[in-house]
Scaffold this motif. Structure first.
Motif, PDB file in Angstrom:
ATOM      1  N   LYS A   1       0.812  -1.210   0.000  1.00 38.08           N
ATOM      2  CA  LYS A   1       0.000   0.000   0.000  1.00 38.08           C
ATOM      3  C   LYS A   1       0.853   1.271   0.000  1.00 38.08           C
ATOM      4  O   LYS A   1       0.389   2.327  -0.386  1.00 38.08           O
TER       5      LYS A   1
ATOM      6  N   LYS B   1       3.246   4.304  -0.671  1.00 34.66           N
ATOM      7  CA  LYS B   1       3.618   5.003  -1.902  1.00 34.66           C
ATOM      8  C   LYS B   1       5.134   5.009  -2.041  1.00 34.66           C
ATOM      9  O   LYS B   1       5.844   5.126  -1.059  1.00 34.66           O
ATOM     10  N   LYS B   2       5.572   4.898  -3.277  1.00 34.93           N
ATOM     11  CA  LYS B   2       7.012   4.822  -3.502  1.00 34.93           C
ATOM     12  C   LYS B   2       7.538   6.139  -4.088  1.00 34.93           C
ATOM     13  O   LYS B   2       6.953   6.686  -5.013  1.00 34.93           O
ATOM     14  N   ILE B   3       8.634   6.593  -3.504  1.00 31.88           N
ATOM     15  CA  ILE B   3       9.237   7.845  -3.953  1.00 31.88           C
ATOM     16  C   ILE B   3      10.617   7.565  -4.528  1.00 31.88           C
ATOM     17  O   ILE B   3      11.459   6.971  -3.857  1.00 31.88           O
TER      18      ILE B   3
ATOM     19  N   TYR C   1       6.766   6.004   3.806  1.00 32.44           N
ATOM     20  CA  TYR C   1       6.971   5.875   2.363  1.00 32.44           C
ATOM     21  C   TYR C   1       8.059   4.860   2.060  1.00 32.44           C
ATOM     22  O   TYR C   1       8.970   4.659   2.846  1.00 32.44           O
TER      23      TYR C   1
ATOM     24  N   ASP D   1       6.015   6.276  -7.447  1.00 26.32           N
ATOM     25  CA  ASP D   1       4.758   6.960  -7.760  1.00 26.32           C
ATOM     26  C   ASP D   1       5.016   8.427  -8.046  1.00 26.32           C
ATOM     27  O   ASP D   1       4.189   9.120  -8.639  1.00 26.32           O
ATOM     28  N   CYS D   2       6.138   8.913  -7.550  1.00 22.12           N
ATOM     29  CA  CYS D   2       6.580  10.249  -7.912  1.00 22.12           C
ATOM     30  C   CYS D   2       8.097  10.227  -7.927  1.00 22.12           C
ATOM     31  O   CYS D   2       8.716   9.308  -7.401  1.00 22.12           O
TER      32      CYS D   2
ATOM     33  N   TRP E   1       2.553  17.322  -2.709  1.00 22.96           N
ATOM     34  CA  TRP E   1       2.173  16.262  -3.641  1.00 22.96           C
ATOM     35  C   TRP E   1       0.947  15.532  -3.106  1.00 22.96           C
ATOM     36  O   TRP E   1      -0.010  15.252  -3.833  1.00 22.96           O
ATOM     37  N   GLU E   2       0.967  15.237  -1.796  1.00 20.82           N
ATOM     38  CA  GLU E   2      -0.161  14.555  -1.151  1.00 20.82           C
ATOM     39  C   GLU E   2      -1.430  15.416  -1.225  1.00 20.82           C
ATOM     40  O   GLU E   2      -2.532  14.903  -1.248  1.00 20.82           O
TER      41      GLU E   2
ATOM     42  N   ASP F   1       4.855  14.124 -10.195  1.00 23.33           N
ATOM     43  CA  ASP F   1       3.943  12.996 -10.086  1.00 23.33           C
ATOM     44  C   ASP F   1       4.156  12.031 -11.261  1.00 23.33           C
ATOM     45  O   ASP F   1       4.684  12.413 -12.302  1.00 23.33           O
ATOM     46  N   ARG F   2       3.725  10.798 -11.079  1.00 25.94           N
ATOM     47  CA  ARG F   2       3.914   9.769 -12.108  1.00 25.94           C
ATOM     48  C   ARG F   2       3.397  10.232 -13.476  1.00 25.94           C
ATOM     49  O   ARG F   2       4.008   9.975 -14.503  1.00 25.94           O
TER      50      ARG F   2
END
Ligand code: UDP
Ligand code: MG
Length: 327
Positions: A13, A15-17, A47, A101-102, A124-125, A175-176
């Motif tokens: 779940k 998010k990947k940075i 993260y 994801d970003c 970003w969030e 962002d992606r």
């Protein structure tokens, strides 16, 4: 067993940075960067991180250090170029290989403080796609560099309809969907800054103080900066081509007026010598104008030439220790 499954679900779940670091001969800065990035990752456990180095043909121990970091911590990844391709190309390679994801671009010399990253992520969030850091001050840069950079932004903005962010480097979060958009722009003379403006999306500005480089020397010189500035202008707009029209119109008017003047004077005073001098002057003048126009056309022809070659933008030697076969 049950606990482990929950853990796995949490990771899925998260998010990947991806933090992209173009690095060229940065062995002196990397240990500091490593330390500060580790601190950052420790402070943001919610993260998943990926630190993606683009080793741009470094001739020092940069790659060796990166490999050491990767051995200790698999979140450190790297793309090793087959030679030096320049930072702009390094950045597109970063976008190609990043899995997050970003993504966040950051310089290896710590001129962009990693401590600002939580703020970038916060926006970003909140739903922004492109959170860029704008310099409040530029420590350790000469007056001349600051001045020329200011003038450059002014000229560039005057020439184009796309809005350009002032005092902004490459330090930003994307962002992606921005990443995917940028990956579609495959031209070879790249000016990433103008591409960030061109793609649009929801942008948010964050102010920061740009530090002096922590160690090592800058790889930029004025020739490189001039190159970048000219690339920036020509890749953004064709308005320099119009310059030729603006120069040509008054020149033809002048030619007409002078031509009439010379003819009338010749008839009235019957002196050939002065007209001869005038012709020499005219020839000199117009060859000057022609050279200028050819210069501008050459600029664009050169770009067409580069684009039609359709070469890959870069070649990778290895990715995370695996040799790239270029198939
Ligand atoms: N860089 C790169 N390839 C190059 C030159 C620079 O990847 O050919 C990297 C460099 O390692 C650094 C970043 O780009 O992480 C910015 O370079 P530098 O600090 O020399 O530029 P400045 O901050 O002076 O504009
Ligand atoms: Mg720097």
């Amino acid at each position: 067993m049950q606990v482990l499954k929950n853990d796995e679900r949490d990771v899925a779940k998260m998010k990947k940075i991806s933090i992209i670091v173009p690095a060229y001969n940065e062995e002196e800065s990397l240990p500091y960067l490593y330390e500060r990035l580790n601190k950052l990752m420790d402070s943001m456990k919610q993260y998943e991180f990926e630190i993606l180095f683009i080793n741009d043909g470094s001739k020092d121990n940069t790659l060796k250090l990166i490999k050491q970091y990767r051995e200790k911590d698999s979140r450190y990844c790297y793309v090793d170029f087959s030679r030096n391709f320049g930072k702009e190309i390094g950045m597109i390679a970063g976008l190609d290989y990043a899995t997050g994801d970003c993504v966040i671009f950051i310089d290896a010399d710590l001129q962009d403080p990693p401590e600002l990253i939580p703020e970038l992520i916060k926006y970003w969030e909140e739903g922004y796609d492109d959170v860029y850091a704008r310099r409040r001050s530029r420590e350790g840069e000469t007056f001349l560099k600051k001045f020329t950079s200011k003038m450059y932004y002014k000229v560039l903005q005057k020439m184009t309809k796309v809005e350009i962010q002032k005092d902004t480097g490459d330090f930003r979060l994307l962002d992606r969907r921005c990443v995917n958009a940028l990956k579609k722009l495959r031209e070879s003379s790249r000016n990433t800054k103008s591409m960030f403006s061109w793609i649009g999306y929801n942008k948010k500005e964050v102010l920061y103080d740009r530090d002096a480089r922590i160690a090592g020397k800058t790889k930029w010189n004025y020739m490189k900066l001039m190159d970048l500035a000219i690339d920036g202008i020509t890749s953004f707009t064709t308005s320099p081509l119009r310059l030729s029209t603006w120069i040509a119109i008054p020149t033809f008017l002048m030619l007409l007026v002078y031509f009439i003047y010379v003819i009338v004077k010749c008839i009235v005073t019957s002196t050939a010598m002065q007209a001869f001098q005038a012709i020499i002057l005219l020839i000199l003048f117009f060859s000057g104008v022609q050279i200028l126009l050819f210069g501008i056309m050459g600029e664009y022809l050169g770009r067409i030439f580069n684009e039609t070659k359709n070469r890959p933008l870069y070649l990778v030697n290895e990715y995370n220790g695996k040799k790239e076969m270029n198939e």
